[in-house]
Motif scaffolding. Structure first.
Motif, PDB file in Angstrom:
ATOM      1  N   CYS A 154      31.684  -0.749 -21.910  1.00  0.00           N
ATOM      2  CA  CYS A 154      31.363  -1.567 -20.924  1.00  0.00           C
ATOM      3  C   CYS A 154      32.773  -1.910 -19.975  1.00  0.00           C
ATOM      4  N   LEU A 155      32.600  -1.788 -18.717  1.00  0.00           N
ATOM      5  CA  LEU A 155      33.741  -2.035 -17.943  1.00  0.00           C
ATOM      6  C   LEU A 155      33.518  -3.254 -16.912  1.00  0.00           C
ATOM      7  N   ILE A 156      34.535  -4.238 -17.036  1.00  0.00           N
ATOM      8  CA  ILE A 156      34.183  -5.566 -16.230  1.00  0.00           C
ATOM      9  C   ILE A 156      35.032  -5.604 -15.154  1.00  0.00           C
ATOM     10  N   PHE A 212      34.878  12.979 -16.351  1.00  0.00           N
ATOM     11  CA  PHE A 212      35.117  11.621 -16.858  1.00  0.00           C
ATOM     12  C   PHE A 212      33.790  11.529 -18.046  1.00  0.00           C
ATOM     13  N   LYS A 213      32.719  11.935 -17.530  1.00  0.00           N
ATOM     14  CA  LYS A 213      31.620  11.785 -18.531  1.00  0.00           C
ATOM     15  C   LYS A 213      31.714  12.635 -19.892  1.00  0.00           C
ATOM     16  N   LYS A 214      32.488  14.135 -19.386  1.00  0.00           N
ATOM     17  CA  LYS A 214      32.503  14.625 -20.696  1.00  0.00           C
ATOM     18  C   LYS A 214      33.715  14.048 -21.594  1.00  0.00           C
ATOM     19  N   MET A 215      34.540  13.608 -21.061  1.00  0.00           N
ATOM     20  CA  MET A 215      35.604  12.895 -21.754  1.00  0.00           C
ATOM     21  C   MET A 215      34.848  11.793 -22.996  1.00  0.00           C
ATOM     22  N   ARG A 216      33.975  11.140 -22.165  1.00  0.00           N
ATOM     23  CA  ARG A 216      33.442   9.992 -23.048  1.00  0.00           C
ATOM     24  C   ARG A 216      32.286  10.649 -24.235  1.00  0.00           C
ATOM     25  N   LYS A 217      31.650  11.889 -23.817  1.00  0.00           N
ATOM     26  CA  LYS A 217      30.828  12.587 -24.559  1.00  0.00           C
ATOM     27  C   LYS A 217      31.787  12.849 -26.003  1.00  0.00           C
ATOM     28  N   GLN A 218      32.907  13.525 -25.475  1.00  0.00           N
ATOM     29  CA  GLN A 218      33.877  13.830 -26.759  1.00  0.00           C
ATOM     30  C   GLN A 218      34.287  12.815 -27.533  1.00  0.00           C
ATOM     31  N   LEU A 219      33.966  11.611 -27.033  1.00  0.00           N
ATOM     32  CA  LEU A 219      34.559  10.423 -27.948  1.00  0.00           C
ATOM     33  C   LEU A 219      33.216   9.793 -28.421  1.00  0.00           C
ATOM     34  N   GLY A 220      32.246  10.127 -28.356  1.00  0.00           N
ATOM     35  CA  GLY A 220      31.006   9.676 -29.258  1.00  0.00           C
ATOM     36  C   GLY A 220      30.309   8.775 -28.278  1.00  0.00           C
ATOM     37  N   LYS A 221      30.718   8.373 -26.872  1.00  0.00           N
ATOM     38  CA  LYS A 221      30.246   7.627 -26.091  1.00  0.00           C
ATOM     39  C   LYS A 221      28.936   8.205 -25.279  1.00  0.00           C
ATOM     40  N   GLN A 222      28.329   7.264 -25.005  1.00  0.00           N
ATOM     41  CA  GLN A 222      27.202   7.639 -23.765  1.00  0.00           C
ATOM     42  C   GLN A 222      27.838   7.969 -22.410  1.00  0.00           C
ATOM     43  N   PRO A 223      27.486   9.074 -21.785  1.00  0.00           N
ATOM     44  CA  PRO A 223      28.227   9.551 -20.515  1.00  0.00           C
ATOM     45  C   PRO A 223      28.401   8.459 -19.575  1.00  0.00           C
ATOM     46  N   ALA A 224      27.603   7.644 -19.402  1.00  0.00           N
ATOM     47  CA  ALA A 224      27.407   6.604 -18.056  1.00  0.00           C
ATOM     48  C   ALA A 224      28.141   5.442 -18.826  1.00  0.00           C
ATOM     49  N   LEU A 225      29.272   4.960 -18.151  1.00  0.00           N
ATOM     50  CA  LEU A 225      29.820   3.794 -18.443  1.00  0.00           C
ATOM     51  C   LEU A 225      29.155   2.412 -17.913  1.00  0.00           C
ATOM     52  N   PRO A 226      28.601   1.453 -18.455  1.00  0.00           N
ATOM     53  CA  PRO A 226      27.916   0.185 -17.667  1.00  0.00           C
ATOM     54  C   PRO A 226      29.027  -0.437 -17.003  1.00  0.00           C
ATOM     55  N   TYR A 227      28.814  -0.753 -15.764  1.00  0.00           N
ATOM     56  CA  TYR A 227      29.848  -1.367 -15.034  1.00  0.00           C
ATOM     57  C   TYR A 227      29.488  -2.674 -14.455  1.00  0.00           C
ATOM     58  N   TYR A 228      29.686  -3.850 -15.083  1.00  0.00           N
ATOM     59  CA  TYR A 228      29.537  -5.184 -14.629  1.00  0.00           C
ATOM     60  C   TYR A 228      30.595  -5.877 -13.707  1.00  0.00           C
ATOM     61  N   VAL A 274      34.927  -3.665 -25.033  1.00  0.00           N
ATOM     62  CA  VAL A 274      34.902  -4.094 -23.628  1.00  0.00           C
ATOM     63  C   VAL A 274      36.087  -4.072 -22.656  1.00  0.00           C
ATOM     64  N   LEU A 275      35.953  -3.423 -21.645  1.00  0.00           N
ATOM     65  CA  LEU A 275      37.164  -3.126 -20.957  1.00  0.00           C
ATOM     66  C   LEU A 275      37.319  -3.837 -19.689  1.00  0.00           C
ATOM     67  N   VAL A 276      38.211  -5.095 -19.569  1.00  0.00           N
ATOM     68  CA  VAL A 276      38.348  -6.232 -18.616  1.00  0.00           C
ATOM     69  C   VAL A 276      39.685  -5.643 -17.814  1.00  0.00           C
ATOM     70  N   GLU A 277      39.162  -5.035 -16.390  1.00  0.00           N
ATOM     71  CA  GLU A 277      40.395  -4.633 -15.554  1.00  0.00           C
ATOM     72  C   GLU A 277      40.708  -5.681 -14.261  1.00  0.00           C
ATOM     73  N   LEU A 316      26.627  -2.689  -3.823  1.00  0.00           N
ATOM     74  CA  LEU A 316      27.065  -1.804  -4.847  1.00  0.00           C
ATOM     75  C   LEU A 316      25.874  -1.738  -5.827  1.00  0.00           C
ATOM     76  N   GLU A 317      24.783  -2.403  -5.671  1.00  0.00           N
ATOM     77  CA  GLU A 317      23.527  -2.646  -6.724  1.00  0.00           C
ATOM     78  C   GLU A 317      22.799  -1.556  -6.278  1.00  0.00           C
ATOM     79  N   PRO A 318      21.877  -0.719  -6.958  1.00  0.00           N
ATOM     80  CA  PRO A 318      21.800  -0.968  -8.436  1.00  0.00           C
ATOM     81  C   PRO A 318      22.686  -0.356  -9.435  1.00  0.00           C
ATOM     82  N   ARG A 319      23.888   0.215  -8.815  1.00  0.00           N
ATOM     83  CA  ARG A 319      24.578   0.995  -9.656  1.00  0.00           C
ATOM     84  C   ARG A 319      25.477   0.136 -10.577  1.00  0.00           C
ATOM     85  N   THR A 320      25.428  -0.992 -10.335  1.00  0.00           N
ATOM     86  CA  THR A 320      26.330  -2.114 -11.256  1.00  0.00           C
ATOM     87  C   THR A 320      25.450  -3.039 -11.769  1.00  0.00           C
TER      88      THR A 320
END
Length: 211
Positions: free
Chosen positions: A59-61, A83-99, A137-140, A111-115
């Motif tokens: 999750c990205l915040i 980027f989605k390919k990078m996540r798949k290679q790490l065993g993650k779901q391609p789409a990163l939830p953005y909060y 969870v990454l807090v930027e 920005l809704e409903p994409r976040t």
């Protein structure tokens, strides 16, 4: 990759929260007026690190101000096929939830409903993210949001890039890593240096937050 074998400790009671910032040598992480004139602060290598750390996240915040400035740019990068390919290679779901954390969700309606826009009660948010199965969870940020997380001991690691630039400052024109609160002398945040890496003239620091 800056951290080719990156691993995070497992927490059982809540997600593992980590943050990533780039700072000038004189400590500036954000310019308030005409911010895009001073962006990006770091190099292409630092941007690749940003993507790398996002790829490891469940999750990205972002805070409201950061999302208003760079929300569309962030969404575009998250939808990038590489980027989605990078996540798949790490065993993650391609789409990163953005909060996005905001007192005023209506200000971010474009920005809704994409976040996912949530209130600023971070303790409740941590429980919700844990219940949702988010482990890392990454807090930027920005800096005020990071302060809020640090005040309630919800940051476990800090990734900090020091880039060889000096912005200077005028009153109220730029922000440092943590803003809006001076920690009392008996509650200063202490860190333990986990690693130092050098790429050309940039320094990449990884810290564990001790509290």
């Amino acid at each position: 990759m800056v951290y080719p074998n990156l691993r995070f400790p497992k927490r059982t009671n809540r997600p593992f929260f980590y943050t990533n910032f780039v700072s000038t040598v004189d400590g500036k992480v954000q310019v308030l007026k005409n911010a895009r004139d001073y962006w990006p602060i770091g190099s292409k290598a630092d941007y690749q690190l940003l993507l790398e750390l996002r790829a490891h996240a469940d999750c990205l915040i972002h805070g409201k101000n950061l999302a208003q400035q760079f929300g569309e740019t962030t969404l575009k990068s998250l939808e990038n096929s590489a980027f989605k390919k990078m996540r798949k290679q790490l065993g993650k779901q391609p789409a990163l939830p953005y909060y996005i954390i905001s007192h005023r969700p209506a200000a971010l309606a474009d920005l809704e409903p994409r976040t996912t826009i949530v209130s600023s009660d971070l303790a409740i948010l941590a429980k919700k993210l844990h219940k949702a199965g988010f482990r890392n969870v990454l807090v930027e940020g920005g800096p005020h949001l990071l302060t809020s997380f640090l005040k309630i001991n919800l940051i476990d690691e800090i990734f900090l890039t020091i880039t060889p630039r000096i912005f200077g400052n005028a009153l109220g024109s730029a922000l440092t890593l943590v803003e809006g609160y001076l920690f009392p002398k008996n509650a200063i945040i202490n860190l333990s240096l986990l690693s130092v890496k050098k790429l050309e003239s940039e320094i990449y620091l990884r810290y564990q937050v001790l509290g």
